[in-house]
Design an enzyme around this catalytic site. Structure first.
Site, mmCIF file in Angstrom:
data_model
loop_
_atom_site.group_PDB
_atom_site.id
_atom_site.type_symbol
_atom_site.label_atom_id
_atom_site.label_comp_id
_atom_site.label_asym_id
_atom_site.label_seq_id
_atom_site.Cartn_x
_atom_site.Cartn_y
_atom_site.Cartn_z
ATOM 1 N N HIS A 126 41.459 45.104 48.924
ATOM 2 C CA HIS A 126 40.716 45.242 47.665
ATOM 3 C C HIS A 126 40.441 43.894 47.022
ATOM 4 O O HIS A 126 39.562 43.771 46.180
ATOM 5 C CB HIS A 126 41.503 46.089 46.657
ATOM 6 N N HIS A 146 44.851 37.408 41.307
ATOM 7 C CA HIS A 146 43.851 37.928 42.245
ATOM 8 C C HIS A 146 42.462 37.794 41.616
ATOM 9 O O HIS A 146 42.340 37.363 40.459
ATOM 10 C CB HIS A 146 44.174 39.384 42.614
ATOM 11 N N HIS A 154 38.053 39.136 41.461
ATOM 12 C CA HIS A 154 37.023 40.172 41.603
ATOM 13 C C HIS A 154 35.678 39.466 41.760
ATOM 14 O O HIS A 154 35.395 38.519 41.030
ATOM 15 C CB HIS A 154 36.998 41.073 40.372
ATOM 16 N N GLU A 183 34.517 41.757 36.204
ATOM 17 C CA GLU A 183 34.800 43.111 35.719
ATOM 18 C C GLU A 183 34.394 43.202 34.252
ATOM 19 O O GLU A 183 33.638 44.080 33.854
ATOM 20 C CB GLU A 183 36.293 43.403 35.895
ATOM 21 N N HIS A 216 42.280 37.112 37.680
ATOM 22 C CA HIS A 216 43.285 37.837 36.892
ATOM 23 C C HIS A 216 44.679 37.317 37.183
ATOM 24 O O HIS A 216 45.079 37.230 38.347
ATOM 25 C CB HIS A 216 43.246 39.337 37.223
ATOM 26 N N THR A 268 42.433 47.935 36.312
ATOM 27 C CA THR A 268 41.041 48.236 36.663
ATOM 28 C C THR A 268 40.946 48.877 38.047
ATOM 29 O O THR A 268 39.851 49.080 38.551
ATOM 30 C CB THR A 268 40.178 46.959 36.638
HETATM 31 O O1 1SD Z 1 43.455 45.278 40.620
HETATM 32 C C1 1SD Z 1 44.757 44.958 40.218
HETATM 33 C C2 1SD Z 1 45.728 45.601 41.179
HETATM 34 O O2 1SD Z 1 45.547 45.052 42.456
HETATM 35 C C3 1SD Z 1 47.089 45.339 40.761
HETATM 36 O O3 1SD Z 1 47.306 43.962 40.860
HETATM 37 C C4 1SD Z 1 47.256 45.778 39.347
HETATM 38 C C5 1SD Z 1 48.601 45.342 38.786
HETATM 39 O O4 1SD Z 1 49.619 45.663 39.616
HETATM 40 O O5 1SD Z 1 46.305 45.171 38.508
HETATM 41 C C6 1SD Z 1 44.993 45.443 38.833
HETATM 42 S S1 1SD Z 1 44.029 44.609 37.608
HETATM 43 O O6 1SD Z 1 43.896 45.501 36.474
HETATM 44 O O7 1SD Z 1 44.670 43.350 37.274
HETATM 45 N N1 1SD Z 1 42.597 44.335 38.159
HETATM 46 ZN ZN ZN Z 2 42.085 42.477 38.589
#
Ligand code: 1SD
Ligand code: ZN
Length: 258
Positions: free
Chosen positions: A64, A95, A97, A107, A120, A202
């Site tokens: 993802h 991470h 997006h 996002e 993020h 998200t």
């Molecule tokens: O998309 C991440 C997801 O991979 C995971 O890291 C989660 C937290 O454990 O967070 C979402 S996000 O809301 O930071 N996009």
């Molecule tokens: Zn994220």
């Protein structure tokens, strides 16, 4: 371990993950004229550990996104506190997006405008047992987000990461990378202010457990760096990994500055 979901079918996420249809979902569109100022007298946002080199660092293509994590001696683990937060929040992972071209990828949007990349930094509240436990509470996570737009200035942190992207081109591939302190991302953090609101993950299961802090300062990403992200293969042939903006449902968005 790990959820399976398809960004092309995000409207169907609630069938399997009902919270995804909740009323404090993320991301959202930020309309600057709706943003209100913080009440004076808040403690400034603080952090420590961001300048400490971890003992190990790895990146994973989890199907993802690409996720960066590190191992620090306990006292050095990157941690934030203050601002809209009560208590200490420890970094779990970073991470990103993105999308297939520069017209979309972020996002969160600002005045309905998308950016090519959003970073993020996911933190969890240390008063809970662990991150899974924290995700069950409405103040369990604090996620710092940076919107990024294409410019010519390479980002040292992104350069260090993408040097190893050829080892994680496919979902479920992982590689260790040479450890570096997070200050290499040039996160001179939120010094120019940030907007904050209460929201959710998200991604499924969309837990409504996140306090969001979004930098008002847009960061730079180079075209080469964007190309590296776009070469990573995601699950379900997904070419983007951002979720559509969700209704605010009366939540307020507040501007904070130190
Ligand atoms: O998309 C991440 C997801 O991979 C995971 O890291 C989660 C937290 O454990 O967070 C979402 S996000 O809301 O930071 N996009
Ligand atoms: Zn994220």
């Amino acid at each position: 371990r790990g959820q399976h979901f398809d960004y092309k079918k995000s409207d169907e996420w609630p069938n399997e993950y009902p919270i995804c249809a909740g009323d404090r979902q993320s991301p959202v569109n930020i309309e600057l004229h709706h943003v209100r100022s913080m009440e004076p007298g808040r403690p400034p946002l603080g952090r420590f550990g961001y300048d400490k080199k971890p003992t190990r660092m790895k990146i994973v293509n989890n199907g993802h996104t690409v996720q960066l994590s590190g191992e620090w001696p306990a006292k050095d683990t990157p941690t934030i506190y203050g601002g809209p937060l009560t208590g200490l929040y420890e970094l779990a992972q970073i991470h990103f997006h993105w999308g297939p071209d520069n017209t979309a990828g972020s996002e969160h949007t600002v005045a309905n405008q998308s950016f090519p990349l959003e970073m993020h930094l996911v933190h969890w509240k240390k008063s809970y047992e662990n991150i899974s436990e924290a995700m069950l509470h409405d103040d369990g996570l604090a996620v710092i987000g940076y919107l990024m737009s294409v410019d010519k200035n390479p980002n040292t942190g992104l350069e260090r990461m993408r040097a190893s992207f050829n080892k994680i081109l496919r979902p479920q591939q992982t590689t260790e990378i040479e450890p570096f302190p997070l200050t290499l991302f040039d996160l001179d953090l939120l010094k120019e202010g940030y907007v904050t609101y209460v929201g959710s993950l998200t991604t499924p299961p969309c837990n409504e457990s996140a306090i969001w802090l979004l930098s008002v300062r847009i960061k730079d990403v180079t075209m080469d760096e964007m190309d590296s992200f776009r070469k990573l293969r995601m699950e379900n042939h997904n070419e983007h990994n951002y979720r559509r903006v969700q209704p605010l449902n009366g939540r307020s968005i507040t501007y904070y500055y130190d």
